[in-house]
Each structure stands twice: as C-alpha cells, then as structure tokens.
Write an enzyme that holds these catalytic residues in place. Structure first.
Site, short mmCIF file in Angstrom:
data_model
loop_
_atom_site.label_atom_id
_atom_site.label_comp_id
_atom_site.label_asym_id
_atom_site.label_seq_id
_atom_site.Cartn_x
_atom_site.Cartn_y
_atom_site.Cartn_z
N ARG A 197 19.00 -19.48 -61.50
CA ARG A 197 19.76 -20.66 -61.10
C ARG A 197 19.39 -21.91 -61.90
O ARG A 197 20.09 -22.91 -61.88
CB ARG A 197 19.55 -20.92 -59.58
CG ARG A 197 20.29 -19.90 -58.71
CD ARG A 197 19.83 -19.92 -57.27
NE ARG A 197 18.59 -19.15 -57.07
CZ ARG A 197 18.01 -18.94 -55.88
NH1 ARG A 197 18.55 -19.46 -54.78
NH2 ARG A 197 16.91 -18.22 -55.78
N ASN A 236 15.02 -24.22 -56.94
CA ASN A 236 15.87 -23.16 -57.49
C ASN A 236 16.81 -23.68 -58.57
O ASN A 236 17.20 -22.94 -59.46
CB ASN A 236 16.69 -22.51 -56.38
CG ASN A 236 15.80 -21.83 -55.35
OD1 ASN A 236 14.83 -21.15 -55.71
ND2 ASN A 236 16.09 -22.02 -54.08
N LYS A 245 -1.32 -46.19 -87.33
CA LYS A 245 -1.58 -44.75 -87.24
C LYS A 245 -3.00 -44.43 -87.64
O LYS A 245 -3.44 -44.87 -88.70
CB LYS A 245 -0.61 -43.99 -88.15
CG LYS A 245 -0.65 -42.50 -87.95
CD LYS A 245 -0.49 -41.71 -89.23
CE LYS A 245 -1.80 -41.57 -89.96
NZ LYS A 245 -1.74 -40.74 -91.15
N LYS A 287 11.26 -20.36 -64.77
CA LYS A 287 11.42 -21.45 -63.79
C LYS A 287 10.12 -22.17 -63.47
O LYS A 287 10.05 -23.40 -63.48
CB LYS A 287 12.04 -20.89 -62.50
CG LYS A 287 12.11 -21.92 -61.38
CD LYS A 287 12.97 -21.49 -60.24
CE LYS A 287 12.26 -20.54 -59.31
NZ LYS A 287 13.08 -20.20 -58.14
N ALA A 314 5.33 -15.43 -58.94
CA ALA A 314 5.92 -16.23 -60.01
C ALA A 314 6.71 -15.39 -61.01
O ALA A 314 6.92 -15.80 -62.14
CB ALA A 314 4.82 -16.99 -60.75
N GLY A 337 12.28 -8.17 -56.58
CA GLY A 337 12.19 -8.88 -55.31
C GLY A 337 10.78 -9.28 -54.91
O GLY A 337 9.79 -8.77 -55.45
N THR A 338 10.70 -10.18 -53.92
CA THR A 338 9.41 -10.73 -53.49
C THR A 338 8.53 -9.66 -52.83
O THR A 338 7.31 -9.70 -52.96
CB THR A 338 9.63 -11.91 -52.53
OG1 THR A 338 10.64 -11.56 -51.56
CG2 THR A 338 10.10 -13.15 -53.26
N SER A 372 0.81 -62.56 -96.39
CA SER A 372 2.03 -61.85 -95.99
C SER A 372 2.62 -61.03 -97.11
O SER A 372 2.44 -61.33 -98.28
CB SER A 372 3.07 -62.87 -95.52
OG SER A 372 2.58 -63.54 -94.39
C1 UD1 Z 1 12.68 -16.94 -50.77
C2 UD1 Z 1 12.72 -16.21 -49.42
C3 UD1 Z 1 13.45 -17.08 -48.39
C4 UD1 Z 1 12.76 -18.43 -48.27
C5 UD1 Z 1 12.61 -19.09 -49.64
C6 UD1 Z 1 11.71 -20.31 -49.53
C7 UD1 Z 1 12.79 -13.84 -49.98
C8 UD1 Z 1 13.61 -12.62 -50.06
N1 UD1 Z 1 13.40 -14.94 -49.60
O1 UD1 Z 1 14.02 -17.08 -51.19
O2 UD1 Z 1 13.47 -16.45 -47.14
O3 UD1 Z 1 13.47 -19.27 -47.39
O4 UD1 Z 1 12.02 -18.20 -50.61
O5 UD1 Z 1 11.71 -21.05 -50.70
O6 UD1 Z 1 11.60 -13.77 -50.24
N2 UD1 Z 1 9.61 -13.66 -57.34
C9 UD1 Z 1 8.84 -12.68 -57.91
N3 UD1 Z 1 9.40 -11.46 -58.16
C10 UD1 Z 1 10.70 -11.19 -57.86
C11 UD1 Z 1 11.47 -12.17 -57.25
C12 UD1 Z 1 10.90 -13.41 -56.98
O7 UD1 Z 1 7.67 -12.90 -58.21
O8 UD1 Z 1 11.13 -10.06 -58.13
C13 UD1 Z 1 9.01 -14.98 -57.10
C14 UD1 Z 1 9.77 -16.09 -57.79
O9 UD1 Z 1 9.24 -16.37 -59.08
C15 UD1 Z 1 9.61 -17.28 -56.84
C16 UD1 Z 1 9.38 -16.63 -55.50
O10 UD1 Z 1 9.08 -15.28 -55.72
O11 UD1 Z 1 8.50 -18.08 -57.18
C17 UD1 Z 1 10.62 -16.73 -54.59
O12 UD1 Z 1 11.73 -16.14 -55.24
P1 UD1 Z 1 13.18 -16.78 -55.15
O13 UD1 Z 1 14.10 -15.90 -55.87
O14 UD1 Z 1 13.14 -18.21 -55.53
O15 UD1 Z 1 13.45 -16.66 -53.57
P2 UD1 Z 1 14.46 -17.50 -52.70
O16 UD1 Z 1 15.83 -17.00 -52.91
O17 UD1 Z 1 14.22 -18.93 -52.90
CA CA Z 2 13.06 -20.14 -54.27
#
Ligand code: UD1
Ligand code: CA
Length: 475
Positions: A17, A228, A352, A24, A11, A80-81, A406
């Site tokens: 976006r 998104n 109230k 978000k 999260a 990144g994830t 009244s």
């Molecule tokens: C991601 C997947 C994609 C998949 C999609 C499904 C990756 C690289 N891509 O894309 O393959 O189809 O989800 O919905 O994983 N988050 C973090 N830290 C970060 C970045 C993101 O915790 O540094 C969290 C975000 O808060 C979110 C989730 O990871 O809840 C996914 O991130 P998001 O940027 O929405 O990934 P997508 O581009 O949707």
């Molecule tokens: Ca997403």
C-alpha cells in the site's frame, strides 16, 4: 529471572500500500526508520532477546538498524503474520517465558504502553492477550469480537460481516503469549481470500482450546496507528513532531511557529534558544543555550555552541559553530567546517572543510574551501579560495590578523603570513610573508581631461550626422 521476556517484531510484509521500492518499515520519520521506533520501545522492556522477522525483499533492514542486539530471521514468502511468527519460533525453541509480539509498522506505541500491557497480561495470568483500542470512523483494523465481555476471536476487516464491522474495539497488532502457545500456530488455516495465515486467528483457536485469552483496551487511536499508506506515514510524522517540539518547550526552548519546525528525535537543544518558523534540525545536531535560529534554516549533524545567531535561510552540515558566532543570512556551511567563537559568516558565504578562527569575519559573497584561517582575520567581500586545480584539492592557510581585500582570489596551495595585507582585486599565487602587503593587479593610471575630450568628440560626430541627414533629404 522470574519472568523472562522475548520480543518478536514482524517486519517481513510487502507493504504494497506504500507503492514504494523501499521496504515499508524502512520508510523514515525524521531520519529514523519506522522499525527503529518499535525496536527502541521494545528494548526499554529489557527483553532477553529481540527477534526481527524480515522478508527476502527487505534484507536492507539488517544494515539500516545497526547498534542493537537483535536476531534476524527470514520469512521466505510473505505468507501472513501467522506464518511470520511461526518463522520466528525457530529461534524460540526451549524458551520458557512470555513472548511480546508486535508489528513493525506501529511506530508510535510507547514503551510505557507496552509495559502496562505486559503487566496486565502477567497479573491476570493470561495464556495469550492482545492489546486493543477504540476507534471511531472508517478503518481497516481487525475487530475484537467478544462473547459476554470475554474475547472470542479477531475478525479481519475484509472478512467481517455487517454487524462485526460496527465493532469499535480493534486489534493493535501487539500480543503477549506464553511460549507454549506457539504450538497453536500450526493450527492456523490459510485465509483463502488473501492467501495468508493470519496471526489474529490464534485468539479464536486459544479460546476454543480453553486457554485464558484477554484483550486489553490501552492507548488511543493515534498511538496505535499502523502505517500502511503514505498518508498514515505523514500523519504519524506530524504526531511525532508535536511530541518532540512539546518536549523541547518543556526544556526551555521557544518557538515562533512550532507547527512548521522539524526536529529529529536524536537532536538536542539548550534552554533559552528561540526557533523561528520553517527550521529543520536534523540528525544528531546539538544546539547550545541562548541561540537564535531565524527562518528557513537547516542544521544537520552539527554542533552549535551557546549564544550563536543563525540568520535566515542558512544551511549547516556536519560542522561545528562555536559560542557567539553569527552565521547567515543565506550562508552554507558544508561538512567538516569549524567556525570559531565570536566569528561572523555573512550573506552568501560558502564554507567547506575549513577552520575559521576566533573573531574572524567573512561577511559577504565568499567561497572558502580547504582553508585554515586564524584569529581576527578579515575576509573582504567576494574573496575566493581557488582550492581545486581540476584534479586535486589544495589547502589555503591564512594566519592571524590578516586583512584580505575584496574580490581577491587565493590560489592554493598558498599561505598568507601573520598580519599581512592583500590588496583588493589581487590574485595570490605565491606565499605572502608576515606583515607585508601583497598586490597583484596593474597599477592605476589616471588620464586627465579624458572625459572632456570624449564629450567633445561625441558632439562633433552628432553635428556631422545631422548635416548628412539634411543633405540626403534635399536630394
Ligand atoms: C494487522 C492485523 C490487524 C490489526 C493491524 C494493526 C493481521 C492478519 N491483521 O493488519 O488485525 O488491526 O495489523 O495494525 O495480522 N508481516 C510479516 N509477514 C507477512 C505479513 C506481514 O512479517 O507475511 C508484518 C508486516 O511487515 C507488518 C506486520 O506484519 O509490520 C503487519 O502486517 P500488515 O500487512 O500491515 O497487517 P495489517 O493489514 O495492518
Ligand atoms: Ca499494518
């Protein structure tokens, strides 16, 4: 435990976006933050622990989702994830079981779908698996690339070539992996285009290493929707709305136009209640059996008894309405009020923080604030409790069987005793003893023949002005 489970919810992303100053995953669908939908689904699987990865800019998340057993870990930069799961892995040292990972922005994925996915992962003894779904039309999900049916890797939309872009099987963002697979996270390389470590790369790395990796097609496109943009949020809201409304229909509730009714997930409605268009039932509202709720009403965090009628355009907030009461049209019941059984609160009445007793009626154009009103009281049209002296609020007590004429003003603090009468148009500033009449207006005076004399006077004036005009014309 045979199969210990840990859950990780990602999260920490920026959610750019959404174009919002709110993180978000704290955007709400019917009063409930997106992330809470994921947490609720995950908790139904009884994980040993649930780790939520939050970003430095999303600290508010901890406070927004109270009442759960969660561990939070902060990802300092949204790299990144892949980096997010690596951050969570600090809390998984020594854990030796399955880890279920999911994005916090997929609120519609149900607990039963997660359960089915986990079952497949375990039954097939996968080291790592990903939940996929089939999608038609344009989208930006990661593509599941297969080699002779076996999953090979996940390619993000941005990095996919023309052929890969045509693949309809895509990544839902839900993964299950054995704890030892976390070691592969270090091997994920920075995606230079986006400056992020993609968790999706772990699939390709596992396959190369010879681990058992699978992708399972489950659920449908709607259920797997990742939120998104505001448009995604709106569409997910409509989907949840339909599910909630259908559930209440199965429970015996009727709707005149279900497409315009919004019911929060935690609200409850009794059987044989009928709901007209444009009604919003919010928060933890409980509505009893056999009620009728007419159009354009909003009920928030309130308790409504059985056989209550709520007429058009009424707002009820944090209050209780007892059996067989009738409220509205155009009534406003503000927080802290209790409306008694078989009572009536009518047109343009604001209440109230007041208690209204059984069978009491306030039918037209009144303000009743900080008042304690007994049983079978009649509040005449236009009655106002003057509860505020510019500094403090004061209480009005009106005992059983009182009749308030009244257009009366009742200046608090004041008490009107049992069975007393207040003459219409009175300003009550002193306590009224039981069974007495209070009147505080000047006595009526009738001047006989006054209208005739007025008429004669005005006719004389007319004659005089006619004469004057003629005289001026001659000159
Ligand atoms: C991601 C997947 C994609 C998949 C999609 C499904 C990756 C690289 N891509 O894309 O393959 O189809 O989800 O919905 O994983 N988050 C973090 N830290 C970060 C970045 C993101 O915790 O540094 C969290 C975000 O808060 C979110 C989730 O990871 O809840 C996914 O991130 P998001 O940027 O929405 O990934 P997508 O581009 O949707
Ligand atoms: Ca997403």
């Amino acid at each position: 435990m045979k199969h210990p489970l840990s859950a990780v919810i990602l999260a920490a992303g920026l959610g750019t976006r959404m174009k919002s100053s709110t993180p978000k995953v704290l955007h709400k669908i019917y009063g409930k933050p997106l992330i809470q939908y994921s947490i609720d689904s995950v908790q139904r699987l009884n994980p040993k622990n649930t780790i939520v990865v939050v970003g430095t800019g999303s600290r508010g998340i901890e406070n927004s989702i109270e009442g759960y057993k969660l561990s939070f870990v902060v990802q300092k930069k949204p790299k990144g994830t892949g980096d997010a799961l690596r951050t969570a892995s600090q809390l998984l040292k020594g854990f030796n079981g399955d880890i279920l990972v999911l994005n916090a922005d997929t609120p519609l994925i149900s607990a039963s779908t997660l359960q089915r996915f986990l079952k497949l992962h375990r039954a097939n003894k996968d080291d790592i698996s990903v939940m996929s779904f089939i999608i038609e039309g344009p989208h930006s999900y990661g593509r599941i690339v297969r080699d002779n049916d076996k999953v090979k890797e996940i390619i993000e939309d941005k990095d996919a070539d023309e052929e890969q872009k045509k693949i309809k099987e895509v990544n839902s963002g839900v993964y299950a992996l054995k704890a030892h697979m976390l070691n592969l996270l270090k091997k994920i390389k920075l995606n230079k285009g986006k400056g992020e470590y993609y968790l999706t790369d772990i699939i390709g790395l596992s396959v190369k290493k010879g681990s058992k990796a699978s992708a399972y097609v489950l659920g449908n496109e709607t259920e797997m929707t990742g939120i998104n943009t505001r448009e995604d949020l709106y569409k997910a809201g409509l989907y949840i709305r339909d599910m909630i409304v259908s559930e209440w229909m199965r429970g015996g509730v009727s709707f005149v136009d279900a497409s315009s009714v919004f019911i929060h997930p935690e609200a409850k409605i009794g059987a044989d209640t009928i709901i007209y268009p444009n009604v919003h039932i919010e928060g933890k509202t409980v509505i009893g059996k056999g009620c009728t709720i007419y159009p354009n009403s909003r009920i928030t965090d309130s308790n409504i008894g059985n056989n209550v009628v709520i007429k058009d355009s009424t707002v009820i907030e944090c209050s209780t309405v007892k059996d067989k009461a009738a409220i509205g049209p155009f009534a406003h019941i503000r927080p802290g009020s209790s409306i008694g059984p078989s009572s009536k609160v009518g047109n343009f009445v604001e209440i109230k923080k007041s208690i209204i007793g059984e069978g009491t009626k306030a039918s037209h154009l009144s303000y009743l604030g900080d008042a304690e009103i007994g049983k079978n009281v009649n509040i005449g049209a236009g009655t106002i409790t003057c509860n505020y002296d510019g500094k403090n609020k004061h209480k009005t007590v009106i005992e059983d069987n009182v009749f308030v004429g009244s257009d009366s003003q009742i200046v608090a603090p004041v008490k009107i005793g049992k069975g007393a009468y207040v003459g219409a148009g009175s300003t009550i500033t002193k306590n009224v003893p039981a069974l007495s009449l209070a009147v505080s207006r000047t006595e009526q005076k009738n001047i006989e023949g006054w209208a005739v004399r007025r008429q004669v006077r005005s006719e004389k004036l007319e004659v005089r002005s006619e004469k004057n005009k003629r005289r001026k014309g001659k000159r």
